[in-house]
Design a protein around this motif. Structure first.
Motif, mmCIF file in Angstrom:
data_model
loop_
_atom_site.group_PDB
_atom_site.id
_atom_site.type_symbol
_atom_site.label_atom_id
_atom_site.label_comp_id
_atom_site.label_asym_id
_atom_site.label_seq_id
_atom_site.Cartn_x
_atom_site.Cartn_y
_atom_site.Cartn_z
ATOM 1 N N ASP A 1 -12.104 3.233 -1.140
ATOM 2 C CA ASP A 1 -12.332 1.906 -0.846
ATOM 3 C C ASP A 1 -11.971 0.858 -1.976
ATOM 4 O OD1 ASP A 1 -13.236 2.591 1.599
ATOM 5 O OD2 ASP A 1 -15.294 2.559 1.000
ATOM 6 N N ARG B 1 -8.020 0.497 -2.479
ATOM 7 C CA ARG B 1 -7.733 -0.414 -1.297
ATOM 8 C C ARG B 1 -8.081 -1.697 -1.474
ATOM 9 N NH1 ARG B 1 -10.252 1.111 4.243
ATOM 10 N NH2 ARG B 1 -11.943 0.227 3.303
ATOM 11 N N GLU B 2 -8.990 -2.236 -1.889
ATOM 12 C CA GLU B 2 -9.451 -3.484 -2.136
ATOM 13 C C GLU B 2 -8.659 -4.164 -3.337
ATOM 14 O OE1 GLU B 2 -11.265 -7.161 -3.656
ATOM 15 O OE2 GLU B 2 -11.072 -5.013 -4.713
ATOM 16 N N LYS C 1 -6.493 -7.157 -12.191
ATOM 17 C CA LYS C 1 -7.979 -7.309 -12.024
ATOM 18 C C LYS C 1 -8.777 -8.111 -12.904
ATOM 19 C CE LYS C 1 -11.899 -4.104 -10.930
ATOM 20 N NZ LYS C 1 -12.238 -2.865 -10.824
ATOM 21 N N TYR D 1 0.963 -1.226 -0.024
ATOM 22 C CA TYR D 1 0.178 0.110 -0.107
ATOM 23 C C TYR D 1 0.899 1.387 -0.005
ATOM 24 C CZ TYR D 1 -3.764 -3.249 1.591
ATOM 25 O OH TYR D 1 -4.636 -4.045 1.617
ATOM 26 N N GLY E 1 -5.220 -4.698 -2.027
ATOM 27 C CA GLY E 1 -4.968 -5.731 -1.048
ATOM 28 C C GLY E 1 -5.193 -7.128 -1.651
ATOM 29 N N ARG E 2 -5.821 -7.182 -2.840
ATOM 30 C CA ARG E 2 -6.029 -8.618 -3.563
ATOM 31 C C ARG E 2 -4.835 -9.094 -4.418
ATOM 32 N NH1 ARG E 2 -7.683 -9.901 -8.248
ATOM 33 N NH2 ARG E 2 -8.617 -7.797 -8.864
#
Length: 231
Positions: free
Chosen positions: A209, A212-213, A141, A87, A216-217
């Protein structure tokens, strides 16, 4: 001596693999200055005109593939690298592409000449961080995949220095090498662009949000292995 390379010492029997943007340049410079460290390789290796291995950030496998070291030789060395909270790392990367890589083109000519980095730099000028990081990670993604690059350094290390506890980690390296005298890590390539006035912005201020998600993935293997958290 200002670039991050794999650093090798036959005297102290170590090799340091420079994982990008984890204070690797500072560590490499300290090793070269104080612990008989030598760049491995100290040139961009080309064969028949094709780039085989770059001196910047050479990996465990790179050295073997290029015939510079054998598996047996590497196994006899103390191998270490460094890691950083993803991050935080991505915010640093964004700010450098938005700031110094653009503002100091002569110093960072290598970035200007790399099409992928140049595209990332151009995007950073126009996009807020959350939008920029979504663009950088869009392929992961779409495919549901995770980042593999840092694992090329981490998977073959006997010890990993945490960026967040840099000097303490380096002190542990010295201990394992049998070096009793303290050696401070030099300051190198510090991200100054995060400051607003006299205040340094925390990386959490750059995320929404969704971003961040996503981070994190995509960076889950590193986040989970080292117990990193957001904030």
């Amino acid at each position: 001596m200002g670039v991050a390379v794999a650093v090798y010492s036959s005297r102290f029997k170590y090799i340091f693999f420079a994982n990008p943007q984890t204070a690797s340049k500072a560590i490499a410079k300290t090793l070269q200055k104080s612990l008989d460290g030598h760049a491995m390789p100290d040139w961009d290796l080309r064969r028949d005109g094709d780039l085989q291995i770059k001196k910047h950030h050479a990996t465990w496998q790179d050295l073997q593939d290029a015939g510079l070291m054998t598996r047996e030789q590497l196994d006899e060395l103390f191998k270490f690298t460094s890691v950083r909270n993803p991050y935080d790392l991505l915010v640093s990367r964004y700010l450098k592409r938005k700031g110094r890589f653009i503002n100091e083109p002569k110093k960072y000519r290598w970035a200007q000449e790399n099409p992928k980095i140049k595209a990332s730099m151009d995007a950073a000028q126009e996009q807020p961080f959350a939008e920029w990081v979504a663009g950088q990670l869009h392929r992961h993604k779409e495919k549901g995949s995770t980042i593999k690059g840092p694992l090329e350094y981490l998977d073959h290390a006997d010890y990993v220095i945490r960026f967040e506890a840099l000097q303490a980690g380096f002190d542990e390296v010295l201990k394992r090498l049998g070096v009793n005298d303290p050696i401070p890590i030099v300051a190198e390539n510090v991200t100054s662009e995060r400051k607003e006035g006299a205040k340094k912005r925390h990386y959490t201020e750059f995320y929404d949000d969704a971003s961040r998600e996503l981070v994190g993935r995509v960076y889950a293997p590193i986040i989970e292995r080292f117990g990193y958290k957001f904030g």
